[in-house]
Design a protein around this motif. Sequence first.
Motif, PDB file in Angstrom:
ATOM      1  N   LYS A  77     -19.884  -8.620  -0.559  1.00 60.20           N
ATOM      2  CA  LYS A  77     -19.677  -8.289  -1.976  1.00 60.20           C
ATOM      3  C   LYS A  77     -18.199  -8.097  -2.338  1.00 60.20           C
ATOM      4  N   GLY A  78     -17.288  -8.311  -1.379  1.00 57.73           N
ATOM      5  CA  GLY A  78     -15.867  -8.311  -1.729  1.00 57.73           C
ATOM      6  C   GLY A  78     -15.029  -7.146  -1.223  1.00 57.73           C
ATOM      7  N   SER A  79     -15.493  -6.397  -0.235  1.00 56.68           N
ATOM      8  CA  SER A  79     -14.703  -5.257   0.223  1.00 56.68           C
ATOM      9  C   SER A  79     -13.393  -5.685   0.893  1.00 56.68           C
ATOM     10  N   GLY A  80     -13.338  -6.916   1.406  1.00 56.57           N
ATOM     11  CA  GLY A  80     -12.084  -7.416   1.974  1.00 56.57           C
ATOM     12  C   GLY A  80     -10.975  -7.427   0.940  1.00 56.57           C
ATOM     13  N   SER A  81     -11.312  -7.789  -0.296  1.00 56.50           N
ATOM     14  CA  SER A  81     -10.328  -7.793  -1.388  1.00 56.50           C
ATOM     15  C   SER A  81      -9.909  -6.371  -1.759  1.00 56.50           C
ATOM     16  N   ILE A  82     -10.852  -5.443  -1.684  1.00 57.58           N
ATOM     17  CA  ILE A  82     -10.548  -4.030  -1.962  1.00 57.58           C
ATOM     18  C   ILE A  82      -9.550  -3.524  -0.919  1.00 57.58           C
ATOM     19  N   TYR A  83      -9.852  -3.814   0.341  1.00 59.13           N
ATOM     20  CA  TYR A  83      -8.997  -3.378   1.445  1.00 59.13           C
ATOM     21  C   TYR A  83      -7.600  -3.983   1.314  1.00 59.13           C
ATOM     22  N   SER A  84      -7.521  -5.262   1.006  1.00 61.78           N
ATOM     23  CA  SER A  84      -6.224  -5.931   0.824  1.00 61.78           C
ATOM     24  C   SER A  84      -5.438  -5.315  -0.328  1.00 61.78           C
ATOM     25  N   LYS A  85      -6.115  -5.005  -1.410  1.00 61.40           N
ATOM     26  CA  LYS A  85      -5.459  -4.385  -2.574  1.00 61.40           C
ATOM     27  C   LYS A  85      -4.892  -3.009  -2.198  1.00 61.40           C
ATOM     28  N   LEU A  86      -5.642  -2.240  -1.402  1.00 60.78           N
ATOM     29  CA  LEU A  86      -5.154  -0.929  -0.965  1.00 60.78           C
ATOM     30  C   LEU A  86      -3.932  -1.076  -0.055  1.00 60.78           C
ATOM     31  N   ILE A  87      -3.948  -2.035   0.834  1.00 59.66           N
ATOM     32  CA  ILE A  87      -2.803  -2.288   1.710  1.00 59.66           C
ATOM     33  C   ILE A  87      -1.573  -2.609   0.864  1.00 59.66           C
ATOM     34  N   GLU A  88      -1.753  -3.470  -0.114  1.00 59.08           N
ATOM     35  CA  GLU A  88      -0.653  -3.864  -1.002  1.00 59.08           C
ATOM     36  C   GLU A  88      -0.157  -2.684  -1.835  1.00 59.08           C
ATOM     37  N   THR A  89      -1.078  -1.943  -2.424  1.00 63.59           N
ATOM     38  CA  THR A  89      -0.724  -0.838  -3.324  1.00 63.59           C
ATOM     39  C   THR A  89      -0.058   0.312  -2.576  1.00 63.59           C
ATOM     40  N   LEU A  90      -0.617   0.668  -1.421  1.00 60.96           N
ATOM     41  CA  LEU A  90      -0.101   1.819  -0.672  1.00 60.96           C
ATOM     42  C   LEU A  90       1.097   1.463   0.200  1.00 60.96           C
ATOM     43  N   GLY A  91       1.266   0.172   0.503  1.00 62.64           N
ATOM     44  CA  GLY A  91       2.379  -0.251   1.340  1.00 62.64           C
ATOM     45  C   GLY A  91       2.206   0.117   2.805  1.00 62.64           C
ATOM     46  N   ILE A  92       0.965   0.250   3.249  1.00 58.59           N
ATOM     47  CA  ILE A  92       0.671   0.569   4.651  1.00 58.59           C
ATOM     48  C   ILE A  92      -0.425  -0.352   5.155  1.00 58.59           C
ATOM     49  N   GLU A  93      -0.588  -0.390   6.452  1.00 56.98           N
ATOM     50  CA  GLU A  93      -1.670  -1.141   7.083  1.00 56.98           C
ATOM     51  C   GLU A  93      -2.804  -0.178   7.410  1.00 56.98           C
ATOM     52  N   GLY A  94      -3.944  -0.740   7.792  1.00 58.69           N
ATOM     53  CA  GLY A  94      -5.057   0.094   8.214  1.00 58.69           C
ATOM     54  C   GLY A  94      -4.660   0.962   9.391  1.00 58.69           C
ATOM     55  N   GLY A  95      -5.133   2.197   9.389  1.00 62.11           N
ATOM     56  CA  GLY A  95      -4.810   3.152  10.444  1.00 62.11           C
ATOM     57  C   GLY A  95      -3.540   3.935  10.184  1.00 62.11           C
ATOM     58  N   GLN A  96      -2.800   3.576   9.137  1.00 63.21           N
ATOM     59  CA  GLN A  96      -1.529   4.238   8.857  1.00 63.21           C
ATOM     60  C   GLN A  96      -1.648   5.233   7.714  1.00 63.21           C
ATOM     61  N   CYS A  97      -0.570   5.981   7.543  1.00 63.72           N
ATOM     62  CA  CYS A  97      -0.466   7.003   6.504  1.00 63.72           C
ATOM     63  C   CYS A  97       0.782   6.710   5.675  1.00 63.72           C
ATOM     64  N   THR A  98       0.716   6.957   4.377  1.00 64.89           N
ATOM     65  CA  THR A  98       1.893   6.762   3.533  1.00 64.89           C
ATOM     66  C   THR A  98       2.980   7.750   3.963  1.00 64.89           C
ATOM     67  N   PRO A  99       4.255   7.373   3.807  1.00 64.13           N
ATOM     68  CA  PRO A  99       5.352   8.243   4.246  1.00 64.13           C
ATOM     69  C   PRO A  99       5.323   9.647   3.639  1.00 64.13           C
ATOM     70  N   ASP A 100       4.740   9.790   2.449  1.00 63.18           N
ATOM     71  CA  ASP A 100       4.663  11.122   1.833  1.00 63.18           C
ATOM     72  C   ASP A 100       3.474  11.939   2.343  1.00 63.18           C
ATOM     73  N   GLY A 101       2.661  11.342   3.225  1.00 59.28           N
ATOM     74  CA  GLY A 101       1.520  12.066   3.789  1.00 59.28           C
ATOM     75  C   GLY A 101       0.335  12.200   2.855  1.00 59.28           C
TER      76      GLY A 101
END
Length: 163
Positions: free
Chosen positions: A97-121
């Motif tokens: 149903k498209g969760s791959g696109s959701i995940y990709s959008k989050l990676i792009e928006t947050l600037g991190i990869e899966g398993g990571q945390c944004t620099p501001d925590g």
Amino acid sequence: MEKAACVPFRGTKEQEAQLLSAIEELRDTKGCLMPIMQKAQDIYGYLPYEVQKIISDEMEVPLEKIYGVATFYSMFNLYPKGQYKISVCLGTACYVKGSGSIYSKLIETLGIEGGQCTPDGRFSLDACRCIGACGLAPVMMINDDVYGRLTPEEIDGILAKYE
């Protein structure tokens, strides 16, 4: 290849003392490496390089072995978790149903990869195999909040609720 977002290590002397105490307590137990690593993750919340190095030095175990164990077992985290833990279901129903696109959008928006945390925590991002809400696919969770029937266009608005 893009450089991974980096959260500085903020271990305390008290945490280090707890870890050294755990190592001393468990050191003579057969198969003690995993319990020591689990204790270290309980103390710090994850296993950054600095913690792996302490374990390596104290146990006289090559750092490569500790890293190998930490990356082989999914229970270990190499990056801290954010204040808001985002988990995107990539199980079959959600993926179709498209969760791959959701995940990709989050990676792009947050600037991190899966398993990571944004620099501001603030945010961390992980994929999971099933949230148990297949009828709402695609689904993601932010801490205990469930979001279903998502589209990539909704991500910015959802994240804004947690700013």
